[in-house]
Write an enzyme that holds these catalytic residues in place. Sequence first.
Site, PDB file in Angstrom:
ATOM      1  N   TYR A 150       0.796  -1.261  -0.005  1.00  0.00           N
ATOM      2  CA  TYR A 150      -0.151   0.168   0.084  1.00  0.00           C
ATOM      3  C   TYR A 150       1.017   1.298  -0.012  1.00  0.00           C
ATOM      4  CZ  TYR A 150      -3.370   3.671   2.056  1.00  0.00           C
ATOM      5  OH  TYR A 150      -4.124   4.595   2.020  1.00  0.00           O
ATOM      6  N   ASP A 245       9.310   2.823  -1.075  1.00  0.00           N
ATOM      7  CA  ASP A 245       8.293   3.526  -0.362  1.00  0.00           C
ATOM      8  C   ASP A 245       8.899   3.003   1.134  1.00  0.00           C
ATOM      9  OD1 ASP A 245       4.872   3.358  -0.058  1.00  0.00           O
ATOM     10  OD2 ASP A 245       6.551   4.210   1.138  1.00  0.00           O
ATOM     11  N   LYS A 278       5.900   9.244   8.369  1.00  0.00           N
ATOM     12  CA  LYS A 278       5.378   8.790   9.885  1.00  0.00           C
ATOM     13  C   LYS A 278       6.654   9.166  10.671  1.00  0.00           C
ATOM     14  CE  LYS A 278       3.044   4.858   7.935  1.00  0.00           C
ATOM     15  NZ  LYS A 278       1.725   4.849   8.645  1.00  0.00           N
TER      16      LYS A 278
HETATM   17  P1  KE4 Z   1      -0.437   8.465   4.476  1.00  0.00           P
HETATM   18  O1  KE4 Z   1      -0.847   8.933   3.269  1.00  0.00           O
HETATM   19  O2  KE4 Z   1      -1.392   7.545   5.254  1.00  0.00           O
HETATM   20  O3  KE4 Z   1       0.424   9.271   5.474  1.00  0.00           O
HETATM   21  O4  KE4 Z   1       0.899   7.600   4.077  1.00  0.00           O
HETATM   22  C1  KE4 Z   1       0.485   6.301   3.111  1.00  0.00           C
HETATM   23  C2  KE4 Z   1       1.346   5.224   3.327  1.00  0.00           C
HETATM   24  C3  KE4 Z   1       2.480   5.138   2.270  1.00  0.00           C
HETATM   25  N1  KE4 Z   1       3.210   4.102   2.341  1.00  0.00           N
HETATM   26  C4  KE4 Z   1       3.286   3.245   2.967  1.00  0.00           C
HETATM   27  C5  KE4 Z   1       4.220   1.945   3.059  1.00  0.00           C
HETATM   28  C6  KE4 Z   1       2.297   3.162   4.141  1.00  0.00           C
HETATM   29  O5  KE4 Z   1       2.198   2.366   5.205  1.00  0.00           O
HETATM   30  C7  KE4 Z   1       1.178   4.435   4.260  1.00  0.00           C
HETATM   31  C8  KE4 Z   1       0.264   4.479   5.151  1.00  0.00           C
HETATM   32  N2  KE4 Z   1       0.209   3.439   6.150  1.00  0.00           N
HETATM   33  C9  KE4 Z   1      -1.094   3.280   6.909  1.00  0.00           C
HETATM   34  C10 KE4 Z   1      -0.834   2.025   7.509  1.00  0.00           C
HETATM   35  N3  KE4 Z   1      -1.030   0.672   6.963  1.00  0.00           N
HETATM   36  C11 KE4 Z   1      -1.731   4.301   7.620  1.00  0.00           C
HETATM   37  C12 KE4 Z   1      -2.919   3.992   8.561  1.00  0.00           C
HETATM   38  C13 KE4 Z   1      -4.236   4.614   7.644  1.00  0.00           C
HETATM   39  O6  KE4 Z   1      -4.347   4.310   6.411  1.00  0.00           O
HETATM   40  O7  KE4 Z   1      -4.770   5.096   8.576  1.00  0.00           O
END
Ligand code: KE4
Length: 438
Positions: A150, A245, A278
């Site tokens: 993701y 990523d 993060k």
């Molecule tokens: P954000 O747009 O949520 O800040 O980041 C997206 C993203 C991009 N790449 C990786 C590897 C990620 O894990 C994420 C977001 N992770 C999720 C947890 N699986 C955030 C939790 C959520 O979606 O509420």
Amino acid sequence: MAPSTSPDNSRNAQLFERARALIPGGVNSPVRAFKAVGGTPRFVQRAQGAWFWDADGKRYIDYIGSWGPMILGHGHPAVVEAVQKAVLDGFSYGAPTEREVELAEEIVKLVPSIEMLRLVSSGTEATMSVIRLARGATGRSKIIKFEGCYHGHSDALLVKAGSGLATFGSPTSAGVPPEVVQHTLVLEYNHLAQLEEAFSVHGKDIACLMIEPIAGNMNFVRASVPFMKRCRELCTQYGALLVFDEVMTGFRVALGGAQSLYARSIPGFKPDMTALGKVIGGGMPMAAFGGTRAVMEQLAPLGPVYQAGTLSGNPVATACGLATLRELQKPGFYEALAKRTRSLTSGLTQAAAQAGVSFCADSEGGMFGFFLLDKLPQNYATVMTTDSPAFNRFFHAMLDKGVYYAPALYEAGFVSAAHTAEDIAATVEAAAQFFAGR
Ligand code: KE4
């Protein structure tokens, strides 16, 4: 045990009711709704160190830590002080600040593959911008991603595998027109033959290959060294950009991120571009993408690839992120964190083994995953063979005992520097009780 069926008149339930009246699903990000596991989400009132307290005043040991950012634990004094100081100088200016330069210098110092970077406000923005930049820099349209990874919710990346090898994906979300994902090739993680075929068929049209080097969005699956080596070689051979990523793994699995781990096994290994998020914001909206100067200078205002953001490099978020990154660099930080995380995964594994329960786990730095399976999965399809009701029973039993894991079997877990040996022992004991009682 599954969530109780008796009426829930807790304050969490009351808040959830109110939230659902105004916010779709009652949450501002879907995974928080507990849809996969059932039951009532816990509304956090406050958090400190390794713990948080819900709306009913119940304390939990927190193994989500905001899905990765809270590597120091909640409310680290140095970070709190930095943020309190920063807000007194203003919240946002929409103009450059010295602290953005300091944060960029810190990241470039710690991640050698990044010569230049841009700060944004979320991981989605970072990876979305990377795709546009890779396409702009190479003049190509096709991209490769992997099932189970993701990368945020930008249209081109909301795509699931098509049928058969090296076929283009179809949207995973309504509202994404098929033509938007027609250039996105979805392969099976760790599948060398598919990787070879994809490049032999489409190599000259591929702008980039984007991968989670340790896939935390299918719980915890490592890309094998031979697979990653081949990703690097094929990208180089065909002129595609290798994009890591590391929104989740960056500064979480090691000070130099997952790429520093692959560099130990693959001499000279570097991705061409990296997305971060993060941890670099320490819990505030902050992410980044970076890579070689030649590629990054294609970005506006220097080059033809447009990208922008009102709150990019926000002065309060940069203070929070910098204070966090400075703490991580203290001698022994990652060794202690990794040891603490391993004590969790080994404790859980032993407890399950004693009860004859199928269970396996893995960890790197402050990130871990566990599976109710006999052996560690290598791809998404295998992860999803997990007995979902069994996971849900485990999740709710732990929740009732004050242990808060991710409310989905395909999500990773996180240990912070604030988790003590006592927290780990209590967590393992809670699991042992469940496994024994089943
Ligand atoms: P954000 O747009 O949520 O800040 O980041 C997206 C993203 C991009 N790449 C990786 C590897 C990620 O894990 C994420 C977001 N992770 C999720 C947890 N699986 C955030 C939790 C959520 O979606 O509420």
